[in-house]
Scaffold this active site. Structure first.
Site, PDB file in Angstrom:
ATOM      1  N   LYS A 113       0.737  -1.234  -0.045  1.00 27.34           N
ATOM      2  CA  LYS A 113      -0.071  -0.040   0.066  1.00 27.34           C
ATOM      3  C   LYS A 113       0.739   1.287  -0.058  1.00 27.34           C
ATOM      4  O   LYS A 113       0.540   2.258  -0.846  1.00 27.34           O
ATOM      5  CB  LYS A 113      -0.800  -0.053   1.307  1.00 27.34           C
ATOM      6  CG  LYS A 113      -2.126   1.018   1.173  1.00 27.34           C
ATOM      7  CD  LYS A 113      -2.914   1.126   2.426  1.00 27.34           C
ATOM      8  CE  LYS A 113      -3.868  -0.307   2.250  1.00 27.34           C
ATOM      9  NZ  LYS A 113      -4.689  -0.494   3.509  1.00 27.34           N
ATOM     10  N   ARG A 132      -3.449   2.754   8.764  1.00 26.37           N
ATOM     11  CA  ARG A 132      -3.680   1.579   8.096  1.00 26.37           C
ATOM     12  C   ARG A 132      -2.531   0.649   7.993  1.00 26.37           C
ATOM     13  O   ARG A 132      -1.542   1.113   7.809  1.00 26.37           O
ATOM     14  CB  ARG A 132      -4.313   1.645   7.026  1.00 26.37           C
ATOM     15  CG  ARG A 132      -5.491   2.245   6.710  1.00 26.37           C
ATOM     16  CD  ARG A 132      -5.851   2.375   5.171  1.00 26.37           C
ATOM     17  NE  ARG A 132      -6.913   3.419   5.255  1.00 26.37           N
ATOM     18  CZ  ARG A 132      -8.320   3.489   4.653  1.00 26.37           C
ATOM     19  NH1 ARG A 132      -8.817   2.087   4.638  1.00 26.37           N
ATOM     20  NH2 ARG A 132      -8.930   4.486   4.728  1.00 26.37           N
ATOM     21  N   GLY A 135      -8.258  -7.613   4.972  1.00 29.48           N
ATOM     22  CA  GLY A 135      -9.063  -7.575   6.157  1.00 29.48           C
ATOM     23  C   GLY A 135      -8.404  -8.323   7.413  1.00 29.48           C
ATOM     24  O   GLY A 135      -9.170  -8.370   8.424  1.00 29.48           O
ATOM     25  N   MET A 137      -5.633  -7.405   8.958  1.00 26.63           N
ATOM     26  CA  MET A 137      -5.117  -6.434  10.118  1.00 26.63           C
ATOM     27  C   MET A 137      -5.857  -5.137  10.648  1.00 26.63           C
ATOM     28  O   MET A 137      -6.905  -4.869   9.934  1.00 26.63           O
ATOM     29  CB  MET A 137      -3.662  -6.107   9.790  1.00 26.63           C
ATOM     30  CG  MET A 137      -2.881  -7.074   9.539  1.00 26.63           C
ATOM     31  SD  MET A 137      -0.713  -6.941   9.432  1.00 26.63           S
ATOM     32  CE  MET A 137      -1.135  -6.459   7.562  1.00 26.63           C
ATOM     33  N   ARG A 161      -3.709  -1.496  -5.977  1.00 23.52           N
ATOM     34  CA  ARG A 161      -2.820  -2.684  -5.710  1.00 23.52           C
ATOM     35  C   ARG A 161      -3.115  -3.622  -6.850  1.00 23.52           C
ATOM     36  O   ARG A 161      -4.170  -3.631  -7.397  1.00 23.52           O
ATOM     37  CB  ARG A 161      -2.902  -3.514  -4.441  1.00 23.52           C
ATOM     38  CG  ARG A 161      -4.505  -4.009  -3.935  1.00 23.52           C
ATOM     39  CD  ARG A 161      -4.357  -4.272  -2.627  1.00 23.52           C
ATOM     40  NE  ARG A 161      -5.878  -4.704  -2.378  1.00 23.52           N
ATOM     41  CZ  ARG A 161      -6.359  -5.078  -1.186  1.00 23.52           C
ATOM     42  NH1 ARG A 161      -5.558  -4.960  -0.146  1.00 23.52           N
ATOM     43  NH2 ARG A 161      -7.817  -5.214  -1.029  1.00 23.52           N
ATOM     44  N   HIS A 194     -15.134  -9.098   2.046  1.00 26.30           N
ATOM     45  CA  HIS A 194     -14.233  -9.856   2.599  1.00 26.30           C
ATOM     46  C   HIS A 194     -14.407 -11.364   1.881  1.00 26.30           C
ATOM     47  O   HIS A 194     -13.339 -11.970   1.432  1.00 26.30           O
ATOM     48  CB  HIS A 194     -13.791  -9.817   4.109  1.00 26.30           C
ATOM     49  CG  HIS A 194     -13.101 -10.897   4.820  1.00 26.30           C
ATOM     50  ND1 HIS A 194     -13.564 -11.979   5.224  1.00 26.30           N
ATOM     51  CD2 HIS A 194     -11.597 -10.812   4.726  1.00 26.30           C
ATOM     52  CE1 HIS A 194     -12.364 -12.568   5.596  1.00 26.30           C
ATOM     53  NE2 HIS A 194     -11.441 -12.036   5.389  1.00 26.30           N
ATOM     54  N   SER A 233      13.934 -42.447 -14.227  1.00 25.04           N
ATOM     55  CA  SER A 233      12.824 -41.578 -13.757  1.00 25.04           C
ATOM     56  C   SER A 233      13.019 -41.327 -12.101  1.00 25.04           C
ATOM     57  O   SER A 233      12.956 -42.529 -11.383  1.00 25.04           O
ATOM     58  CB  SER A 233      11.434 -42.006 -14.007  1.00 25.04           C
ATOM     59  OG  SER A 233      10.610 -41.538 -14.032  1.00 25.04           O
ATOM     60  N   CYS A 275       8.448 -38.749 -11.945  1.00 25.41           N
ATOM     61  CA  CYS A 275       7.277 -39.076 -11.864  1.00 25.41           C
ATOM     62  C   CYS A 275       6.614 -39.077 -10.352  1.00 25.41           C
ATOM     63  O   CYS A 275       5.632 -39.499 -10.255  1.00 25.41           O
ATOM     64  CB  CYS A 275       7.340 -40.463 -12.360  1.00 25.41           C
ATOM     65  SG  CYS A 275       8.166 -41.817 -11.530  1.00 25.41           S
ATOM     66  N   TYR A 293      11.930 -34.243 -18.826  1.00 27.33           N
ATOM     67  CA  TYR A 293      10.950 -34.239 -18.699  1.00 27.33           C
ATOM     68  C   TYR A 293      10.053 -34.392 -17.347  1.00 27.33           C
ATOM     69  O   TYR A 293      10.942 -35.041 -16.434  1.00 27.33           O
ATOM     70  CB  TYR A 293       9.740 -35.305 -19.475  1.00 27.33           C
ATOM     71  CG  TYR A 293       9.750 -36.750 -18.975  1.00 27.33           C
ATOM     72  CD1 TYR A 293       9.161 -37.158 -18.153  1.00 27.33           C
ATOM     73  CD2 TYR A 293      10.844 -37.525 -19.452  1.00 27.33           C
ATOM     74  CE1 TYR A 293       9.305 -38.519 -17.617  1.00 27.33           C
ATOM     75  CE2 TYR A 293      10.925 -38.958 -19.127  1.00 27.33           C
ATOM     76  CZ  TYR A 293      10.203 -39.500 -18.196  1.00 27.33           C
ATOM     77  OH  TYR A 293      10.320 -40.684 -17.515  1.00 27.33           O
TER      78      TYR A 293
HETATM   79  C1  PEP Z   1       7.888 -42.262  -6.411  1.00 27.18           C
HETATM   80  O1  PEP Z   1       8.071 -42.823  -5.455  1.00 27.18           O
HETATM   81  O2  PEP Z   1       8.120 -40.999  -6.311  1.00 27.18           O
HETATM   82  C2  PEP Z   1       6.829 -43.014  -7.262  1.00 27.18           C
HETATM   83  C3  PEP Z   1       6.458 -42.223  -8.404  1.00 27.18           C
HETATM   84  O3  PEP Z   1       6.344 -44.133  -7.117  1.00 27.18           O
HETATM   85  P1  PEP Z   1       5.207 -44.557  -6.068  1.00 27.18           P
HETATM   86  O4  PEP Z   1       4.443 -43.109  -5.654  1.00 27.18           O
HETATM   87  O5  PEP Z   1       4.377 -45.413  -6.756  1.00 27.18           O
HETATM   88  O6  PEP Z   1       6.103 -45.304  -5.079  1.00 27.18           O
END
Ligand code: PEP
Ligand code: MG
Length: 883
Positions: free
Chosen positions: A29, A99, A108, A110, A343, A461, A771, A838, A858
């Site tokens: 502000k 303020r 809202g 503070m 803002r 709010h 992975s 993954c 990836y």
């Molecule tokens: C992991 O361990 O990150 C994974 C993808 O396998 P899971 O969650 O199935 O153990």
């Protein structure tokens, strides 16, 4: 705090200080008040006290830093001179608002004190200067009340009772109907009340009022509701709040005055149309507190055309300057417009996307900026379900409130924040119903599926907070009569209680009886455009974690470039399969195991065919069986009996087998590649199913690209042995099927055990790809059981031992080192080794940024997070190329 640091920054015609000083010091502000003054907008002058002072206040056991009040005094002198008014003056007094204003806005949460500077003499002065005695005493009673409430922590109800008494005396019901002498009397009553409750007289010295108010604002930084808000919003590392002291202007000086809040564009839909509300003859707090329902700004020309026009000009000036949608507060004092705040406006994900795309069209920003502008996680809101049009048309609409925050919410009614929290913890979906929400409700609002209020406007709010969270909210549904104590609502002659379900449409504002069916979202229009821009900037591929053709198809529609993790265990749970899985587990010899697995093979093959078809031409990483076998057995006696009956064995046999498979730490036990070592026939069946499915696809001209992934590898020997088994099975299957074509199947491993990361150079000798399974890698690096972390995580978060749940956002400095090492070591053996992630972190924007920086190829995440990961990957590429 540095010794000589400047503590107070002035803004006004005399001078405007602090150009280039950051929000972290002046608060959002404070920075913007100075900036608006600089670009010539009508801002009442004042000054800002830095957040460093708040920090110092807490560091010195709640004492204001020395020298602060001296700097405040000199700023007050400049202000008095600039305005030709004096603090406490009995003819033309200076009045200010005090303020809070942190670096990140906390609507809202503070404290605010208005009309500061009034005392007995100054009130008479104000009456003279404004020729309006009633107004002056009204301002004074508001100050005593607010000061008592906020600074002294007095009981608000006592003030209300005193006011009610006066109203009774004058036989009126509305505050505005009480005449001047009534308000004069009220001020006396309030002062007496103040003295009675606090043991002191109401301070007559404006500087003393100011000092206490500054302390109160600093104090409000650490109230439980403010702390909780920061926790929920993940706001960390701030010094504290700044304090803005600004000369007062009045929206309650009569019917030519008013006050309002507005967004330069619609914060729900993103439409480029000035969007706001105002109240005639009111003070700013009346709008945000949601006590009176204001009128839309579009109706302002009927009241004051010139002011409306000026506001539209200010919209343009602000957007040209900030190149962002702004959220403003303004006041009109006797026909003159003043800007009190600007803002960056909070907005829904839908609006964020539209505004970013529109601003590119309007040449305010470029495509890169547009991609950077939309918080990747906010796309969740575009990926939320909406109501099915058919169900929607047939719905039993009870009434229509204001569409305060879009989305579809269905749930049982609850009437308090704690109730909402409890229900959410029990996994129930609820709608939090409140007359109006107060900042104490934040927790419950966060826990509920949707929020419904009977008063308050689009900028109340509840609306602002819900929008920030992408939570469905219908506000100001005035037709609903809410009985919070009796836990029921009445609408259109019908009554609903805590057992009833209602549905809220946050996009239209409609409230419907019962459960209205919802549908999945689509990626099109501006959303698709933004995604296309993002794809042009990102270097990371985005895959999905999916184990069914339907999920694969959906993920592909969301832009997935393949499957990064197909967890095959999920394929064994259907009723027609689990039985074979269970006979396999019960078998005590290889022959019987193979017989059971043979029955599973056709199911697996069909699953893979479906997935390969959905992912035609894209890679599909199939992970071999991972969980410990006991997970497939029933554990309660009744289910065990039923299984025994189905398999034609004695229940005791099942109990015995379940006991034999019992492990103290199953997550560290007989699972992953260890299963394949003990029971190679499971691996063989799965690989055969993959190969047969690929062959069948190839005959149908579907391009299957399976990647076989071996989980939980910790040693080179495990992988080299199992890889040989997989290769042998591929060969045998092709021969058995007399397949002469070429199959494109690679074999790789998960890196999810710390030892695998440490020896990644060796492991890479046997892997075509890596992975990172960061779920297990996090579990094993921290030594936190992934299934039990909730027993202590809340304490760790609240005591700042951890800043975030490491299973949601990758611990970059710890677990991240193992990932980085795994990448470097792996590629030291094979420079082109394909590497992905993954674990759940693959869909978390800050983890995606990390994956980009360490050079992964990836990330893979659940289908609904694919667009989020695409955007986060683009942002990572842009952010890091800037560096
Ligand atoms: C992991 O361990 O990150 C994974 C993808 O396998 P899971 O969650 O199935 O153990
Ligand atoms: Mg794992």
């Amino acid at each position: 705090m540095a010794k000589q640091a400047k503590m107070v920054y002035y803004f006004g015609k005399t001078k405007t200080e602090g150009k280039g000083v950051s929000k972290s010091i002046l608060g959002g502000k404070g920075v913007n008040l100075a900036e608006m003054t600089r670009i010539g907008l009508p801002v009442p002058p004042g000054f800002t006290i830095t957040t460093e002072c708040c920090d110092a206040y807490y560091k010195s056991k709640k004492k204001l830093p020395s020298g602060l009040m001296a700097e405040v005094n000199s700023a007050v002198k400049i202000l008095e001179k600039e305005l030709g008014k004096k603090f406490g003056d009995d003819s033309n007094p200076l009045l200010v608002s005090v303020r809070s204003g942190a670096a990140v806005s906390m609507p809202g949460m503070m404290n605010t004190i208005l009309n500061l500077g009034l005392n007995d003499a100054a009130t008479q002065g104000l009456a003279k200067a404004t020729k309006n005695e009633r107004f002056a005493y009204d301002a004074y009673r508001r100050l005593i009340n607010m000061f008592g409430d906020v600074v002294m922590g007095m009981d608000h109800h006592a003030f209300e009772t005193a006011f009610d008494k006066i109203k009774k005396k004058y036989k009126v019901t509305e505050d505005t109907e009480v005449p001047a002498e009534g308000l004069k009397q009220l001020c006396e009553d309030y002062k007496a009340l103040y003295k009675k409750q606090s043991g002191e007289d109401f301070p007559q010295d404006p500087i003393k009022q100011l000092q206490l108010s500054i302390e109160a604002v600093f104090g409000s930084w650490n109230t439980s509701r403010a702390v909780r808000y920061r926790e929920i919003e993940g706001i960390r590392g701030l010094l504290g709040t700044a304090v803005n002291v600004q000369s007062m202007v009045y929206g309650n000086m009569g019917d030519d005055s008013g006050t309002g809040v507005a967004f330069t564009r619609n914060p729900n839909t993103g439409e480029n149309k000035f969007f706001g509300e105002f109240l005639i003859n009111a003070q700013g707090e009346d709008v945000v507190a949601g006590i009176r329902t204001p009128q839309p700004v579009a109706e302002m020309p009927k009241w004051n055309r010139a002011v409306h026009k000026e506001l539209l000009e200010i919209k343009k000036t602000l957007e040209d300057h900030y190149k962002e949608m702004q959220d403003i507060e303004f006041t009109i004092e006797r026909g003159t417009l003043y800007m009190l705040q600007t803002r960056t406006g909070k907005r829904t994900g839908v609006a964020a996307v539209k505004i970013a795309c529109d601003m590119v069209k309007e040449k305010l920003i470029d495509e890169k900026e547009a991609v950077m502008r939309v918080p990747a996680n906010d796309l969740t809101q575009l990926l939320l379900p909406s109501f099915k049009p058919t169900a929607r048309n047939a719905a039993d609409v009870l009434c229509r409130g204001l569409p305060a925050s879009p989305g579809a919410a269905v749930g049982k009614l609850v009437f308090s924040a704690p109730e909402a929290r409890e229900a959410a913890e029990a996994g129930l979906k609820v709608i939090l119903v409140r007359k109006e929400t107060s900042p104490e409700d934040v927790d419950g609002m966060n826990a509920a599926a949707g929020i419904l209020t009977s008063t308050g406007g689009m900028t109340s709010h509840a609306a602002v907070v819900a929008r920030g969270w992408g939570k469905c909210c219908v506000a100001g549904a005035g037709e609903i009569d809410i009985d919070e104590k009796g836990k029921k609502i009445k609408v259109g002659g019908r009554t609903f209680n805590g057992k009833d379900i209602i549905s809220l449409d946050g996009t239209t504002g409609e409230v419907m009886a019962g459960e209205v069916e919802t549908q999945e979202p689509k990626l099109s229009g501006d959303f698709a455009k933004l995604m296309k821009w993002a794809d042009g900037f990102r270097t990371l591929d985005v895959r999905t974690n999916a184990d069914s053709p339907a999920d694969s198809k959906r993920a592909r529609e969301f832009g997935a470039q393949g499957i990064g993790l197909c967890r095959t265990e999920h394929m064994f749970f259907d009723a027609d399969r689990i039985i074979h899985m269970r006979s396999m587990i019960l078998a005590d010899n290889e022959k019987d195991r193979r017989a059971a697995l043979k029955k599973l093979l056709p199911f697996q093959r069909k699953d893979f065919e479906g997935i390969f078809k959905a992912m035609d031409g894209l890679p599909v990483t199939v992970r071999l069986l991972d969980p410990p076998l006991h997970e497939f057995l029933p554990h309660d006696a009744d289910a065990q009996k039923a299984m025994a009956k189905e398999l034609g064995v004695k229940p005791g046999q099942i109990v015995k087998r379940a006991e034999a498979l019992h492990e103290s730490n199953p997550m560290l036990g007989h699972r992953g590649c260890r299963l394949s070592v003990t029971y190679p026939e499971i691996l063989e069946m799965q690989v055969r199913a993959i190969v047969e499915a690929a062959i069948s696809c190839s005959k149908k001209k579907i391009k299957a690209m399976p990647e076989i992934m071996i989980p939980l590898v910790g040693t080179e020997a495990e992988l080299s042995m199992l890889r040989a088994k997989v290769e042998e099975t591929i060969k045998e299957t092709c021969e058995a099927k007399k397949f002469e074509g070429k199959l494109d199947i690679s074999i790789g491993t998960m890196i999810e055990i710390p030892r695998a990361a440490l020896t990644a150079d060796k492991i890479a000798e046997h892997a075509d790809f890596f992975s990172f399974g960061t779920n297990d890698l996090t579990q094993m690096t921290f030594g936190y059981s992934r299934d039990d972390i909730n027993t202590f995580l809340p304490d760790y978060l609240s005591q700042d031992i951890l800043h975030v749940d490491p299973f949601q956002s990758l611990d970059q400095s710890g677990v991240g080192q193992l990932v980085e090492m795994g990448v470097q070591k792996g590629r030291s053996t094979k420079s082109k080794l394909k590497i992905g992630i993954c674990g759940e972190h693959g869909g978390d924007p800050s983890s995606v940024d990390f994956c980009h920086r360490v050079g992964l190829d990836y990330v893979s995440c659940s289908p609904f997070r694919v667009p989020i990961a695409r955007l986060a990957a683009a942002q990572a590429a842009l952010r890091n190329s800037k560096k």
